[in-house]
Design a protein around this motif. Structure first.
Motif, mmCIF file in Angstrom:
data_model
loop_
_atom_site.group_PDB
_atom_site.id
_atom_site.type_symbol
_atom_site.label_atom_id
_atom_site.label_comp_id
_atom_site.label_asym_id
_atom_site.label_seq_id
_atom_site.Cartn_x
_atom_site.Cartn_y
_atom_site.Cartn_z
ATOM 1 N N GLY A 102 0.818 -1.203 0.000
ATOM 2 C CA GLY A 102 0.000 0.000 0.000
ATOM 3 C C GLY A 102 0.851 1.252 0.000
ATOM 4 O O GLY A 102 2.081 1.208 -0.012
ATOM 5 N N ARG A 103 0.176 2.378 0.049
ATOM 6 C CA ARG A 103 0.878 3.654 -0.007
ATOM 7 C C ARG A 103 1.608 3.944 1.306
ATOM 8 O O ARG A 103 1.319 3.349 2.337
ATOM 9 C CB ARG A 103 -0.121 4.768 -0.332
ATOM 10 C CG ARG A 103 -1.061 5.084 0.809
ATOM 11 C CD ARG A 103 -2.249 5.883 0.319
ATOM 12 N NE ARG A 103 -3.269 5.006 -0.196
ATOM 13 C CZ ARG A 103 -4.327 5.431 -0.867
ATOM 14 N NH1 ARG A 103 -4.470 6.706 -1.144
ATOM 15 N NH2 ARG A 103 -5.241 4.576 -1.303
ATOM 16 N N GLU A 118 0.676 1.514 4.428
ATOM 17 C CA GLU A 118 -0.754 1.383 4.718
ATOM 18 C C GLU A 118 -1.082 0.004 5.272
ATOM 19 O O GLU A 118 -1.902 -0.125 6.189
ATOM 20 C CB GLU A 118 -1.559 1.638 3.435
ATOM 21 C CG GLU A 118 -3.053 1.514 3.616
ATOM 22 C CD GLU A 118 -3.803 1.634 2.311
ATOM 23 O OE1 GLU A 118 -5.057 1.634 2.345
ATOM 24 O OE2 GLU A 118 -3.151 1.722 1.256
ATOM 25 N N ARG A 119 -0.433 -1.028 4.745
ATOM 26 C CA ARG A 119 -0.735 -2.385 5.197
ATOM 27 C C ARG A 119 -0.395 -2.573 6.670
ATOM 28 O O ARG A 119 -1.173 -3.146 7.441
ATOM 29 C CB ARG A 119 0.025 -3.388 4.342
ATOM 30 C CG ARG A 119 -0.243 -4.836 4.695
ATOM 31 C CD ARG A 119 0.493 -5.765 3.754
ATOM 32 N NE ARG A 119 0.255 -7.150 4.070
ATOM 33 C CZ ARG A 119 0.781 -8.168 3.391
ATOM 34 N NH1 ARG A 119 1.563 -7.925 2.365
ATOM 35 N NH2 ARG A 119 0.528 -9.408 3.732
ATOM 36 N N ALA A 122 -2.854 -0.474 8.815
ATOM 37 C CA ALA A 122 -4.197 -1.062 8.818
ATOM 38 C C ALA A 122 -4.267 -2.280 9.725
ATOM 39 O O ALA A 122 -5.302 -2.521 10.371
ATOM 40 C CB ALA A 122 -4.604 -1.429 7.393
ATOM 41 N N ARG A 126 -7.046 -2.428 12.586
ATOM 42 C CA ARG A 126 -8.042 -3.515 12.570
ATOM 43 C C ARG A 126 -8.075 -4.230 13.916
ATOM 44 O O ARG A 126 -9.146 -4.584 14.429
ATOM 45 C CB ARG A 126 -7.716 -4.506 11.446
ATOM 46 C CG ARG A 126 -7.968 -3.988 10.045
ATOM 47 C CD ARG A 126 -7.469 -4.979 9.012
ATOM 48 N NE ARG A 126 -8.259 -6.200 9.038
ATOM 49 C CZ ARG A 126 -9.214 -6.483 8.148
ATOM 50 N NH1 ARG A 126 -9.486 -5.625 7.172
ATOM 51 N NH2 ARG A 126 -9.885 -7.602 8.234
ATOM 52 N N SER A 139 -13.057 -4.271 6.409
ATOM 53 C CA SER A 139 -12.004 -3.648 5.608
ATOM 54 C C SER A 139 -11.503 -2.401 6.319
ATOM 55 O O SER A 139 -12.224 -1.797 7.126
ATOM 56 C CB SER A 139 -12.503 -3.282 4.202
ATOM 57 O OG SER A 139 -13.478 -2.250 4.273
ATOM 58 N N CYS A 140 -10.269 -2.027 5.995
ATOM 59 C CA CYS A 140 -9.669 -0.831 6.603
ATOM 60 C C CYS A 140 -8.718 -0.226 5.581
ATOM 61 O O CYS A 140 -7.755 -0.875 5.156
ATOM 62 C CB CYS A 140 -8.928 -1.178 7.892
ATOM 63 S SG CYS A 140 -8.172 0.253 8.714
ATOM 64 N N ARG A 141 -9.006 0.995 5.154
ATOM 65 C CA ARG A 141 -8.162 1.712 4.207
ATOM 66 C C ARG A 141 -7.708 3.025 4.824
ATOM 67 O O ARG A 141 -8.469 3.682 5.521
ATOM 68 C CB ARG A 141 -8.928 1.991 2.906
ATOM 69 C CG ARG A 141 -9.412 0.757 2.181
ATOM 70 C CD ARG A 141 -8.251 -0.143 1.784
ATOM 71 N NE ARG A 141 -7.253 0.533 0.983
ATOM 72 C CZ ARG A 141 -7.314 0.623 -0.334
ATOM 73 N NH1 ARG A 141 -8.326 0.076 -1.003
ATOM 74 N NH2 ARG A 141 -6.368 1.247 -1.000
ATOM 75 N N ALA A 143 -5.492 6.764 3.912
ATOM 76 C CA ALA A 143 -5.009 7.620 2.833
ATOM 77 C C ALA A 143 -4.558 8.951 3.421
ATOM 78 O O ALA A 143 -5.211 9.484 4.317
ATOM 79 C CB ALA A 143 -6.097 7.838 1.786
ATOM 80 N N THR A 154 -10.894 4.861 6.479
ATOM 81 C CA THR A 154 -12.207 4.400 6.032
ATOM 82 C C THR A 154 -12.325 2.924 6.407
ATOM 83 O O THR A 154 -11.541 2.097 5.943
ATOM 84 C CB THR A 154 -12.370 4.577 4.516
ATOM 85 O OG1 THR A 154 -12.166 5.958 4.186
ATOM 86 C CG2 THR A 154 -13.760 4.160 4.071
#
Length: 216
Positions: A102-103, A118-119, A122, A126, A139-141, A143, A154
């Motif tokens: 991820g970013r 990001e991973r 998250a 979580r 899910s968990c995002r 940004a 999110t």
């Protein structure tokens, strides 16, 4: 008109004089032979018998020099192709790694320019959400948001319906906000939570052993 009359035959095309360059940059050797002609004969797999080429020192030296230059050029081309392929593989491996992780997100540290994937972030958030009874993360995002170190989360949840959903979502929000700040050092600007499913209620605990004592 007689068939052998010279006026009846078309004029033969004029041939360039000996030693005329065949292309731009071509040059004539001291013996008068064009360099391009010498190289064509040197590259010919089955060269025709040419007494001049065999006996001429200038032609032999030019052919040997051109052969050395050609071998070096081929080696550089092969090396360049291999280097380009290796570079392409490294770039693609980096891209695949970044896609999996991820970013990169900014950590709110005024003294150091730190980032976290990001991973990894998250995974921590979580776990914070799942620690709330009656909540499971779907899910968990994350940004980056704005020009600074802000991060927006999110999250989607499955929640039990044994209590009002806004109350449970608020508890999850507080748990996520605490982990983001205390564990990761992220400055969250917003936590968007959506309940997408309901959890089945937990079965009631089995009854304990009946106490048997009576009054005597």
């Amino acid at each position: 008109m007689a068939l052998d009359d010279a006026r009846a035959r078309p004029a033969a095309p004029a041939r360039p004089p000996v030693g005329t360059p065949r292309f731009a940059g071509d040059e004539a050797l001291p013996c008068g032979r064009l360099l391009s002609r010498v190289w064509e004969q040197a590259r010919d797999a089955a060269p025709a018998a040419d007494p001049h080429t065999v006996s001429c020192r200038h032609c032999r030296e030019a052919a040997e020099a051109l052969a050395t230059l050609d071998a070096a050029t081929r080696a550089l081309r092969a090396e360049g192709t291999a280097a380009h392929h290796a570079l392409a593989r490294r770039v693609m491996n980096t891209v695949r790694t970044e896609v999996r992780l991820g970013r990169l997100l900014p950590v709110a540290d005024p003294d150091q320019d730190l980032r976290i994937t990001e991973r990894a972030a998250a995974r921590v958030l979580r776990a914070a959400a799942d620690a709330v009874p009656g909540a499971r993360t779907a899910s968990c995002r994350l940004a980056p948001e704005g020009e600074g170190a802000g991060v927006r989360v999110t999250m989607t949840l499955a929640a039990a319906a044994d209590r009002p959903l806004p109350d449970r979502a608020g508890e999850v929000r507080r748990s996520v906000l605490h982990s983001a700040g205390q564990v990761l050092g992220l400055a969250l600007t917003a936590i968007d939570i959506t309940v997408v499913d309901l959890l089945a209620p937990d079965p009631p605990p089995p009854p304990g052993p009946a106490s048997g004592g009576g009054v005597r």
